[in-house]
Write an enzyme that holds these catalytic residues in place. Structure first.
Site, PDB file in Angstrom:
ATOM      1  N   HIS A 140      58.460  26.286  38.824  1.00 18.29           N
ATOM      2  CA  HIS A 140      57.135  26.052  38.218  1.00 18.29           C
ATOM      3  C   HIS A 140      56.065  26.879  38.919  1.00 18.29           C
ATOM      4  CE1 HIS A 140      59.107  22.435  36.495  1.00 18.29           C
ATOM      5  NE2 HIS A 140      59.615  22.320  37.711  1.00 18.29           N
ATOM      6  N   SER A 261      40.257  51.256  38.596  1.00 17.36           N
ATOM      7  CA  SER A 261      39.393  50.792  37.513  1.00 17.36           C
ATOM      8  C   SER A 261      38.249  51.785  37.368  1.00 17.36           C
ATOM      9  CB  SER A 261      38.860  49.409  37.861  1.00 17.36           C
ATOM     10  OG  SER A 261      37.593  49.208  37.288  1.00 17.36           O
ATOM     11  N   LYS A 267      39.707  48.636  43.014  1.00 19.12           N
ATOM     12  CA  LYS A 267      40.867  48.153  42.256  1.00 19.12           C
ATOM     13  C   LYS A 267      42.089  49.077  42.315  1.00 19.12           C
ATOM     14  CE  LYS A 267      41.257  44.946  40.063  1.00 19.12           C
ATOM     15  NZ  LYS A 267      40.804  44.564  38.716  1.00 19.12           N
ATOM     16  N   GLU A 274      52.469  46.218  33.949  1.00 19.96           N
ATOM     17  CA  GLU A 274      51.896  45.558  32.767  1.00 19.96           C
ATOM     18  C   GLU A 274      52.415  46.199  31.482  1.00 19.96           C
ATOM     19  OE1 GLU A 274      47.541  44.012  34.020  1.00 19.96           O
ATOM     20  OE2 GLU A 274      47.869  46.143  34.276  1.00 19.96           O
TER      21      GLU A 274
END
Ligand code: ARG
Length: 436
Positions: A140, A261, A267, A274
């Protein structure tokens, strides 16, 4: 809308050109062997086809007709005249297209399984190099029990091993020679299907000509396998995304696989990981697209089936890229063993070991589970860890606790105890690495 363009598949089935030509050469050899055409005619046709293949590979021809089968026959006619028309004796585009697709797919399956091996090797390599690193295992996504990082990560290698087996299984079912089914009913010519099948490297020939031209199971099966493989890759990708976040800091993905970014200078985004997840959606879509296309289709050949090619090619190309990127990205990760180890301090992950300790003192597991739950609640209330508790505090929960409890409170020991076959002890992990 140009009506010709609407029915045409040439823009994409040009990918099958090489297989179409090789298939025709084998067919023509068979026709000559069975004296359906003369030796001389077969030589003319084969020379013509060979020259088309050469020019095509050197990018000297562009095909324009409705589909690749028609285009190659028309090109052959231009080169050798009317005799080109003999090539299509005892054959239809209906069995021809299945042959082309099967030749293409057999080849691609072997390329893909090679790339799966590459990803498995990357995983094994990272696991092997960090074999004794300790981390909290999760259920979980909550800290659960200590585990070796290598054990955790090798789970993906086993998934991929099954994926490879599935693909090889699909290869076996694809490896059934379709030519000779003709339009769907077979042919009156005395052909030798086994001869042509052997020339093209097929190990079996199909048994029912209606089924042969109507069957796209082999494509659906392959696309299902691709969906499962991409799902597995997406799980590796997500794990690395979570682990490389500031909150976890378990791994660093190499800069090659991150981007900055345009607004936030600090970043480093895990874009490659992704995109591995994003592209999985396309691969699922390709499977759905062919399944939906085939639903309720009456026998035998229907033109609907022309739409199987774009999803097939898309999944092949996308998956090959995904496998390559994920193998390279996986090889590039750096493990932060300190962060992984210190994360074990959260979540009382030795609670099961303490319950097992009480079991070894004779308590039923359920009772032990209840006692340790109370200890955990006490610790949370008093902002303490297990190690902070005095022996008197332990004894308040059960008389069975004694000083040996402190030797239980050790992550490394907890891991080493789990020597059950396939468990997380270093010994088991080493056996696993060998078995992989
Ligand atoms: N382009 C067609 C396809 O991909 C080839 C078979 C055409 N057969 C036919 N009867 N029109 O399915």
């Amino acid at each position: 809308m140009d009506l010709k363009k609407f029915v045409s598949s040439i823009d994409y089935d040009v990918k099958l050109a090489k297989y179409d030509i090789l298939g025709s050469i084998a067919h023509v050899k068979m026709l000559a062997k069975c004296s359906i055409i003369s030796k001389n005619e077969s030589i003319k046709i084969i020379n013509g086809l060979t020259s088309i293949l050469k020019d095509f590979e050197m990018k000297k021809i562009k095909f324009y007709d409705e589909d690749i089968h028609t285009a190659i026959e028309n090109e052959l006619k231009k080169r050798i005249g009317e005799v080109a028309g003999k090539m299509h004796t005892a054959r239809s585009r209906n069995d021809q297209v299945v042959l082309d697709e099967k030749l293409y797919l057999k080849n691609e399956i072997l390329i893909i399984t090679g790339k799966i091996d590459g990803l498995i090797a990357s995983i094994k390599n990272v696991a092997g190099k960090n074999s004794s690193v300790i981390m909290p295992g999760f259920t979980h996504l909550q800290n659960a029990q200590p585990v070796l990082f290598s054990h955790w990560f090798l789970a993906y290698a086993w998934m991929l091993k099954r994926d490879k087996e599935r693909l090889l299984d699909c290869y076996n079912r694809t490896d059934v020679f379709p030519l000779g089914a003709a339009a769907f009913a077979g042919t009156e010519f005395h052909i030798d299907r086994n001869f042509a099948a052997k020339l093209l490297g097929f190990s079996k020939i199909s048994e029912n000509s209606v089924d042969t031209v109507s069957d796209r199971d082999f494509i659906i099966e392959f696309l299902s396998d691709c969906a499962i493989i991409s799902m597995h890759i997406s799980r590796i990708a997500e794990e690395l995304i979570i682990w490389s976040s500031q909150q976890f800091g378990f791994v660093k993905i190499s800069d090659e696989f991150t981007t900055g970014s345009s607004i936030m200078p600090q970043k480093k985004n895990p874009d490659f990981a992704e995109l591995l997840k994003g592209k999985t959606g396309k691969i699922y879509g390709n499977l759905m697209s062919v399944l939906a296309m085939m639903k309720g289709l009456p026998l035998s050949y229907n033109r609907d089936m022309q739409e199987d090619k774009e999803p097939l090619f898309s999944s092949v190309e996308t998956l090959k890229n995904m496998l390559e990127v994920s193998a390279k990205m996986t090889s590039s990760i750096k493990i932060d063993s300190k962060k992984m180890f210190s994360a074990c301090e959260n979540g009382f992950i030795l609670a099961t070991d303490i319950a097992d300790f009480l079991v070894s003192k004779g308590l039923p597991f359920r009772t032990a589970h209840g006692i340790v739950k109370e200890v955990v609640n006490y610790c949370i209330k008093n902002e303490k860890l297990f190690n902070d508790l005095s022996i008197d505090e332990w004894k308040k929960f059960s008389e069975k606790f004694d000083n040996s409890i402190y030797t239980i409170l050790n992550y490394k020991k907890a891991i080493e105890k789990r020597k059950s076959y396939g468990g997380t002890s270093l010994q088991s992990v080493k056996a696993q690495l060998k078995n992989l």
